[in-house]
Design a protein around this motif. Structure first.
Motif, PDB file in Angstrom:
ATOM      1  N   UNK A 100       5.555  62.378 -31.181  1.00 58.83           N
ATOM      2  CA  UNK A 100       6.716  61.922 -31.942  1.00 58.83           C
ATOM      3  C   UNK A 100       7.762  63.024 -31.956  1.00 58.83           C
ATOM      4  N   UNK A 101       9.023  62.632 -32.085  1.00 57.49           N
ATOM      5  CA  UNK A 101      10.094  63.617 -32.099  1.00 57.49           C
ATOM      6  C   UNK A 101      11.214  63.156 -33.010  1.00 57.49           C
ATOM      7  N   UNK A 102      11.673  64.078 -33.832  1.00 59.71           N
ATOM      8  CA  UNK A 102      12.844  63.810 -34.676  1.00 59.71           C
ATOM      9  C   UNK A 102      14.124  64.254 -33.978  1.00 59.71           C
ATOM     10  N   UNK A 103      13.981  64.900 -32.837  1.00 55.71           N
ATOM     11  CA  UNK A 103      15.142  65.482 -32.175  1.00 55.71           C
ATOM     12  C   UNK A 103      16.238  64.465 -31.854  1.00 55.71           C
ATOM     13  N   UNK A 104      15.936  63.268 -31.346  1.00 56.91           N
ATOM     14  CA  UNK A 104      17.024  62.315 -31.092  1.00 56.91           C
ATOM     15  C   UNK A 104      17.831  61.982 -32.351  1.00 56.91           C
ATOM     16  N   UNK A 105      17.149  61.826 -33.478  1.00 60.50           N
ATOM     17  CA  UNK A 105      17.860  61.520 -34.724  1.00 60.50           C
ATOM     18  C   UNK A 105      18.709  62.709 -35.170  1.00 60.50           C
ATOM     19  N   UNK A 106      18.164  63.915 -35.052  1.00 60.58           N
ATOM     20  CA  UNK A 106      18.915  65.118 -35.426  1.00 60.58           C
ATOM     21  C   UNK A 106      20.133  65.277 -34.520  1.00 60.58           C
ATOM     22  N   UNK A 107      19.932  65.075 -33.222  1.00 66.51           N
ATOM     23  CA  UNK A 107      21.051  65.179 -32.278  1.00 66.51           C
ATOM     24  C   UNK A 107      22.133  64.161 -32.600  1.00 66.51           C
ATOM     25  N   UNK A 108      21.741  62.937 -32.902  1.00 65.35           N
ATOM     26  CA  UNK A 108      22.720  61.900 -33.243  1.00 65.35           C
ATOM     27  C   UNK A 108      23.504  62.284 -34.499  1.00 65.35           C
ATOM     28  N   UNK A 109      22.824  62.830 -35.497  1.00 68.25           N
ATOM     29  CA  UNK A 109      23.517  63.246 -36.720  1.00 68.25           C
ATOM     30  C   UNK A 109      24.472  64.406 -36.456  1.00 68.25           C
ATOM     31  N   UNK A 110      24.042  65.364 -35.651  1.00 67.78           N
ATOM     32  CA  UNK A 110      24.898  66.511 -35.335  1.00 67.78           C
ATOM     33  C   UNK A 110      26.136  66.060 -34.559  1.00 67.78           C
ATOM     34  N   UNK A 111      25.954  65.194 -33.580  1.00 68.82           N
ATOM     35  CA  UNK A 111      27.098  64.698 -32.801  1.00 68.82           C
ATOM     36  C   UNK A 111      28.030  63.881 -33.699  1.00 68.82           C
ATOM     37  N   UNK A 112      27.467  63.023 -34.540  1.00 70.76           N
ATOM     38  CA  UNK A 112      28.294  62.236 -35.460  1.00 70.76           C
ATOM     39  C   UNK A 112      29.069  63.108 -36.434  1.00 70.76           C
ATOM     40  N   UNK A 113      28.413  64.105 -36.997  1.00 71.08           N
ATOM     41  CA  UNK A 113      29.081  65.026 -37.918  1.00 71.08           C
ATOM     42  C   UNK A 113      30.161  65.814 -37.187  1.00 71.08           C
ATOM     43  N   UNK A 114      29.850  66.256 -35.965  1.00 78.07           N
ATOM     44  CA  UNK A 114      30.849  66.976 -35.173  1.00 78.07           C
ATOM     45  C   UNK A 114      32.061  66.117 -34.892  1.00 78.07           C
ATOM     46  N   UNK A 115      31.846  64.848 -34.568  1.00 78.10           N
ATOM     47  CA  UNK A 115      32.963  63.936 -34.319  1.00 78.10           C
ATOM     48  C   UNK A 115      33.804  63.762 -35.583  1.00 78.10           C
ATOM     49  N   UNK A 116      33.140  63.637 -36.710  1.00 77.70           N
ATOM     50  CA  UNK A 116      33.864  63.497 -37.981  1.00 77.70           C
ATOM     51  C   UNK A 116      34.706  64.735 -38.271  1.00 77.70           C
ATOM     52  N   UNK A 117      34.147  65.910 -38.036  1.00 78.13           N
ATOM     53  CA  UNK A 117      34.900  67.146 -38.247  1.00 78.13           C
ATOM     54  C   UNK A 117      36.093  67.243 -37.296  1.00 78.13           C
ATOM     55  N   UNK A 118      35.928  66.772 -36.077  1.00 78.02           N
ATOM     56  CA  UNK A 118      37.038  66.780 -35.125  1.00 78.02           C
ATOM     57  C   UNK A 118      38.142  65.818 -35.561  1.00 78.02           C
ATOM     58  N   UNK A 119      37.764  64.679 -36.092  1.00 79.78           N
ATOM     59  CA  UNK A 119      38.765  63.736 -36.612  1.00 79.78           C
ATOM     60  C   UNK A 119      39.575  64.403 -37.720  1.00 79.78           C
ATOM     61  N   UNK A 120      38.888  65.103 -38.617  1.00 73.23           N
ATOM     62  CA  UNK A 120      39.583  65.803 -39.706  1.00 73.23           C
ATOM     63  C   UNK A 120      40.527  66.864 -39.139  1.00 73.23           C
ATOM     64  N   UNK A 121      40.062  67.616 -38.136  1.00 75.42           N
ATOM     65  CA  UNK A 121      40.906  68.652 -37.524  1.00 75.42           C
ATOM     66  C   UNK A 121      42.122  68.053 -36.844  1.00 75.42           C
ATOM     67  N   UNK A 122      41.940  66.947 -36.130  1.00 80.33           N
ATOM     68  CA  UNK A 122      43.064  66.298 -35.439  1.00 80.33           C
ATOM     69  C   UNK A 122      44.068  65.770 -36.466  1.00 80.33           C
ATOM     70  N   UNK A 123      43.565  65.132 -37.515  1.00 76.70           N
ATOM     71  CA  UNK A 123      44.472  64.627 -38.549  1.00 76.70           C
ATOM     72  C   UNK A 123      45.206  65.752 -39.263  1.00 76.70           C
ATOM     73  N   UNK A 124      44.526  66.848 -39.537  1.00 75.13           N
ATOM     74  CA  UNK A 124      45.173  68.008 -40.174  1.00 75.13           C
ATOM     75  C   UNK A 124      46.257  68.561 -39.278  1.00 75.13           C
ATOM     76  N   UNK A 125      45.985  68.599 -37.977  1.00 72.75           N
ATOM     77  CA  UNK A 125      46.993  69.074 -37.031  1.00 72.75           C
ATOM     78  C   UNK A 125      48.187  68.144 -36.956  1.00 72.75           C
ATOM     79  N   UNK A 126      47.930  66.851 -37.019  1.00 69.90           N
ATOM     80  CA  UNK A 126      49.023  65.878 -36.957  1.00 69.90           C
ATOM     81  C   UNK A 126      49.886  65.964 -38.216  1.00 69.90           C
ATOM     82  N   UNK A 127      49.259  66.150 -39.349  1.00 74.20           N
ATOM     83  CA  UNK A 127      50.016  66.230 -40.619  1.00 74.20           C
ATOM     84  C   UNK A 127      50.827  67.532 -40.684  1.00 74.20           C
ATOM     85  N   UNK A 128      50.227  68.627 -40.243  1.00 73.78           N
ATOM     86  CA  UNK A 128      50.911  69.926 -40.292  1.00 73.78           C
ATOM     87  C   UNK A 128      51.890  70.131 -39.140  1.00 73.78           C
ATOM     88  N   UNK A 129      51.707  69.370 -38.054  1.00 77.37           N
ATOM     89  CA  UNK A 129      52.541  69.574 -36.859  1.00 77.37           C
ATOM     90  C   UNK A 129      53.693  68.685 -36.867  1.00 77.37           C
TER      91      UNK A 129
END
Length: 129
Positions: A100-129
């Motif tokens: 058994x492996x939890x790695x696929x679930x952990x990877x999916x959460x990390x990628x999802x969280x990373x995508x969410x953080x990138x959305x926040x960064x892009x929106x912050x850049x759009x608002x400040x730019x």
């Protein structure tokens, strides 16, 4: 630990364990391994692309942090892939339950969280730019 890593590079040691399985199971395990390697390679490529092509982001060193995170994640996926392949092949040869492996679930959460953080960064850049 070192013995396990050494076994990754010794196909004769793996073949000496248990009995030869139906080749379709070994080939399916190998296809899964290759899919994980492609995922790791895509993450590494994304890290290199982020380092080279992302413009300066509103937060200092955010671009570098994204690139390094993707590179480390890609390397982790590749190493995890070979370990899972070897453990699965051993289980198949011994007629045991697949590991058994939890790695696929952990990877999916990390990628999802990373995508969410990138959305926040892009929106912050759009608002400040």
């Amino acid at each position: 630990m070192w013995q396990g890593i050494k076994n990754w590079f010794d196909p004769e040691e793996l073949r000496s364990v248990g009995t030869t399985p139906d080749y379709r199971f070994s080939l399916a395990n190998e296809r899964t391994f290759l899919a994980w390697l492609r995922t790791g390679l895509a993450l590494v490529a994304g890290g290199l692309a982020a380092a080279q092509f992302l413009p300066k982001l509103p937060m200092v060193h955010l671009r570098e942090a994204i690139a390094v995170s993707l590179l480390l994640l890609g390397g982790t996926v590749a190493i995890r892939a070979v370990d899972h392949w070897a453990r699965t092949e051993r289980a198949i040869r011994l007629g045991r339950e697949l590991p058994a492996s939890r790695f696929p679930a952990v990877l999916a959460l990390v990628v999802g969280l990373g995508a969410l953080l990138l959305v926040v960064a892009v929106l912050a850049g759009a608002i400040n730019g």
